[in-house]
Design an enzyme around this catalytic site. Sequence first.
Site, short mmCIF file in Angstrom:
data_model
loop_
_atom_site.label_atom_id
_atom_site.label_comp_id
_atom_site.label_asym_id
_atom_site.label_seq_id
_atom_site.Cartn_x
_atom_site.Cartn_y
_atom_site.Cartn_z
N HIS B 27 42.19 48.22 31.62
CA HIS B 27 42.11 49.20 32.69
C HIS B 27 43.19 50.27 32.57
O HIS B 27 44.30 50.10 33.08
CB HIS B 27 42.26 48.48 34.05
N HIS B 260 38.78 54.00 35.04
CA HIS B 260 39.27 52.75 35.64
C HIS B 260 39.30 51.57 34.69
O HIS B 260 40.35 50.97 34.47
CB HIS B 260 38.42 52.38 36.86
N GLU B 407 42.64 32.43 57.71
CA GLU B 407 42.68 31.37 56.71
C GLU B 407 42.99 31.91 55.32
O GLU B 407 43.80 31.34 54.58
CB GLU B 407 41.34 30.61 56.68
N HIS B 469 30.38 24.09 61.92
CA HIS B 469 31.70 23.49 61.91
C HIS B 469 31.76 22.16 61.16
O HIS B 469 32.81 21.54 61.09
CB HIS B 469 32.21 23.31 63.34
#
Lengths: 661, 661
Positions: B27, B260, B407, B469
């Site tokens: 890159h 890129h 999380e 859940h």
Amino acid sequence: MDKVQTQAISTLRVLAAETVQQANSGHPGIALGAAPMAYALFETMNHCPKNPDFFNRDRFVLSAGHGSALLYGLLHLFGYGITKEDLMQFRQLYSRTPGHPEIERTPGVETSTGPLGQGVANAVGFAIAESMLAAKYNKEDLPLVDHYTYALCGDGCMMEGIESEAASLAGTLKLGKLIVLYDSNDISIEGNTSIAFTEDVARRHEAQGWQVIRVNDGEDIDSVKAAIRLAKDEKQKPSLIVVRTTIGFGSPKAGSADSHGAPLGKDGIEALKKNLGIKGKPFEVPAEVNKFMAGVVDSLNKNESEWNRIAKAYKAKYPEDFEKFNAEIKGKAISAEQLENIIKTTDKVDASRSYSGTILNQIADACESLIGGSADLAPSNKTALKDKGDFCAENRTGRNIHFGVREHSMAAICNGIALHGGFNVFCSTFFVFTDYMKNAMRMSAIMNLPVTYILTHDSIGVGEDGPTHQPVEQLASLRCTPNIKVFRPCDSRETKAAYISALTGKGPTAIVCSRQNLEYFEVGADADPLKGGYIFADSESEVPDVILIATGSEVSLAMAAREQLKAAKIDARVVSMPCMELFESQTAKYRESVLPSAVRARVAVEAGSSMPWGKYVGLDGGYVCMDGFGSSAPANKLFEIYGFTAENVVKAAVKSVRACK
Amino acid sequence: MDKVQTQAISTLRVLAAETVQQANSGHPGIALGAAPMAYALFETMNHCPKNPDFFNRDRFVLSAGHGSALLYGLLHLFGYGITKEDLMQFRQLYSRTPGHPEIERTPGVETSTGPLGQGVANAVGFAIAESMLAAKYNKEDLPLVDHYTYALCGDGCMMEGIESEAASLAGTLKLGKLIVLYDSNDISIEGNTSIAFTEDVARRHEAQGWQVIRVNDGEDIDSVKAAIRLAKDEKQKPSLIVVRTTIGFGSPKAGSADSHGAPLGKDGIEALKKNLGIKGKPFEVPAEVNKFMAGVVDSLNKNESEWNRIAKAYKAKYPEDFEKFNAEIKGKAISAEQLENIIKTTDKVDASRSYSGTILNQIADACESLIGGSADLAPSNKTALKDKGDFCAENRTGRNIHFGVREHSMAAICNGIALHGGFNVFCSTFFVFTDYMKNAMRMSAIMNLPVTYILTHDSIGVGEDGPTHQPVEQLASLRCTPNIKVFRPCDSRETKAAYISALTGKGPTAIVCSRQNLEYFEVGADADPLKGGYIFADSESEVPDVILIATGSEVSLAMAAREQLKAAKIDARVVSMPCMELFESQTAKYRESVLPSAVRARVAVEAGSSMPWGKYVGLDGGYVCMDGFGSSAPANKLFEIYGFTAENVVKAAVKSVRACK
């Protein structure tokens, strides 16, 4: 705000608290705090309780899915046919009132929610779908598709990264008909949000291109309604309505995290009812509230008729468009038969991502409802739809969605698009980055939504980018997720099968493609990839000495090994297994014909975790799989050092044959 | 800005481009655009090329890991011992210059990066660790720990939700010594960021409690340095330095997405060198640059000595503290032997999350370096450390971290804390929400970091909260991820083993705990859960008729089935398998003693996907597992309807015994 409305809201609160109490499980906090705004929304929203599915309804997403008792209370009061008995069956087996909202179980539930933040991203998907369909079908005099999308979320949703991703994209796309109500009460499970969450959510959304409206008193439904009106007036920006509330309002635990996730207790309910001035037995709705709500529901039930009028006129004036529209919203834009004809396979040696890209464009040319995009990797994923335009504020009919580097919200947005109806939606990223969006993929699976995941760069074949970019466990991770079909095609034929299955079957499909070129082999006319697993190259005798089971780029390896084994007088069958889930769904007889139980010498060959193969190769089988992380190096080098050579497959086969003797 | 500095930066650019060209992969875009800011940072940062690991160094995280060629070029110029030959081996097998930065492969690389956004969250972890250690150890006259943490990221990182989560927490925690340089060039892979990313990143960070500093010309290193000074002066807020740059600067592809991710080509390199006024052969550093850099490096190499002086004085004045500090930063705060003594097991019938909570607190009392927290579920996860304080801006010695409902960043932040050194870190959420943080857990695994994941509510035992859940596939998903140890304990003894393994072993550990109570059984003195799998209750004869293999809550089911089988004259052995990975690492002899290959009648009993068990039960075995999603209902009801009954285990056992006859 009338007195009877206040009483209706109090009734709603008590109903929700009693619902939780009856189940001895659930979340009263949000229900008590957010009841007024939810009530206000249900009074003003364009919906139709007697026909909750009429297509042009406003969509409502309870992103804070733990507030299900509030939703069920609303559906009860607003005439959706959720009965007192349903409320009393809250969180019980097979009831219409499960712990978190579930589609198809409850009328009026637009999406299954619970995992935080998902619902807001679903709502972005709804709003995208609405704007696309509107642009495609609406005529000057006949707005066939013209609705708002609302979501209700709490601090939990706002903390999740997926919400920020979805909000950022919604702002970029100028989804003016998306309206999010934010139940801002400063409380989450561990206590005051000041310990973990001091960001200025309003300002963050402004930075992401949203209009922000503040309602400082969440008890004041007139203010909430005024805010909704302001939100609807803003056509260029999605709107966030920040409503200040008190968690557990009216209960002895008001303002405390303790009210979040546990029943209030008998005394708590009693105190709540006293505070709110609600008398009567559990689940009783005061007569005056009943009467008042009947009027409200009557009025809401008329909402459908205006759309029916438009639809009727539309059908008369634009019959072809209407027919197409109907087919699309029913998910019947294209059939397996049509796809069979449209998709042209090739014997050209190429990467399966290229087969995929070609096929995707063949379908896109024939099927207008195919839309989708990538998380900023379209050139690598080969998922750009040629000459189909970019979806953006200025071009609502563009069919390429630029999701940005936002895998998690991308998948959840596609769930919303699929739920809305009208499209065959796909999304795409590098296979390894399914790890960024797994929960949203799981939601596709739980809801059985026909989202197509195009996942390229499928193994150490990625090469130089190294271990962070090389999938190892991802095939196993998706295969063990219920309801997802996982395809890993070895050629253009299998890629075609994957697309036919994805676009015409039930539930989500992952199409896992290689970065690198795949070898081409002729197979028999009866070889059918849609069986999920089939004899790719048979043994000479009816009962082979060993079965080599492979997928994707490793099929050629198995084929090379078969040749070498032949020289060693070992008669091998090669089974290609592009989709375990489809194979499992075949008859026992078919499966036995492919993998005869008498043949215990078996080798699984796949550049991914060995875990999925245990059930096929058993205790005596062998694995040529990838159970550790890869390395940064050219792909051919990696295949070699990690044992993906014909010689190694032969070795495993010979070992297994010996073990079975 | 001196002329020679300009030349050094041009050299850096050419080096990076040539590195990519040589590999024919990589890159160049970011390397060319961000070279000046990275150079400026390396000139001013407190680091020491000759000893890159001296503890008080500033940490630098290349969050945009695809910019590795830039980093390797910097390490080459700044005397880190990365040679021209290393650069020429870019992206080749086992080289010191892999495709994305990898720890332990390259001096000066603080964390493995590549998956976008992870690095910023890692940096937040570094900054947390620094502030904690500083508060704990620094004396008025002796700042033993006192460094900054820098990250460099691009638009890709900024689009990822994990960045927003991490930024939000960093702002809340007022991590004033965290400084992020944002390479803002308006380009990502699919084109101009305007198609997908128009948010005002600066304003968003301000809303999240950051100081924002703008550098409008990324070529001007004096401005960059001034911005860094401003950032360092701000003690209360983390700082974002928005640096406007041009992707692919100096090359013919400047300003375009084409620069890129692909080499510039021979002509491109030539044009670049011409534009930048760099002559000479590939990888050649101009003599005047070489000379100048030697001076810079000399000066940087002195950085360590100031800290050595402080450390020496500290050691003399506070020998005990210094010893403790040293043990902690070396990860030797506590031994397995000590843990054996500290942790008290119990025969009390309880949930394994409770065993876990008790044990965690026993360890916390004895081991100061144990810190961690939950994603807003501490009361449910039972992970609050009692009387250990909350980590926040006002209390840097608090040991409970409130991660908020984030999380993904939680796990990545813990990776940063573990990488920094000084702590035994854990984090926690509901098991099903590992799906939100999987990529960060994978990074723990790739880097072999000793992060402990405490994951409660492990199955349909969750009950009423329903399918969203209830984990099903999560055990399989983690088990197929290399390098992670996954424990699912059935009692307090096994929970103890899990913690001992987690805190003293290598790599990450997941401790998967039940919400509901587990039955207690006496086992023999030689039953050793640290073997990963062991005979929990043996058959009467040496060779059992059938082996029941179970984990966690299902061990009691296997035990009940064993009793029933006894009545039917089938002699069953129960094997508890709390950790497959540890079992696999035992000798073949031991494994054979537990699971004799002669015994083919086997049943796996686990309320999760059957996938991991195929290799143990083989073609003739049976499964009492959970291969579909659950439902919302009380847990005991669910275990019943999904077949988790002793009768059903018996049925599977009888069937397997018959199949093996």
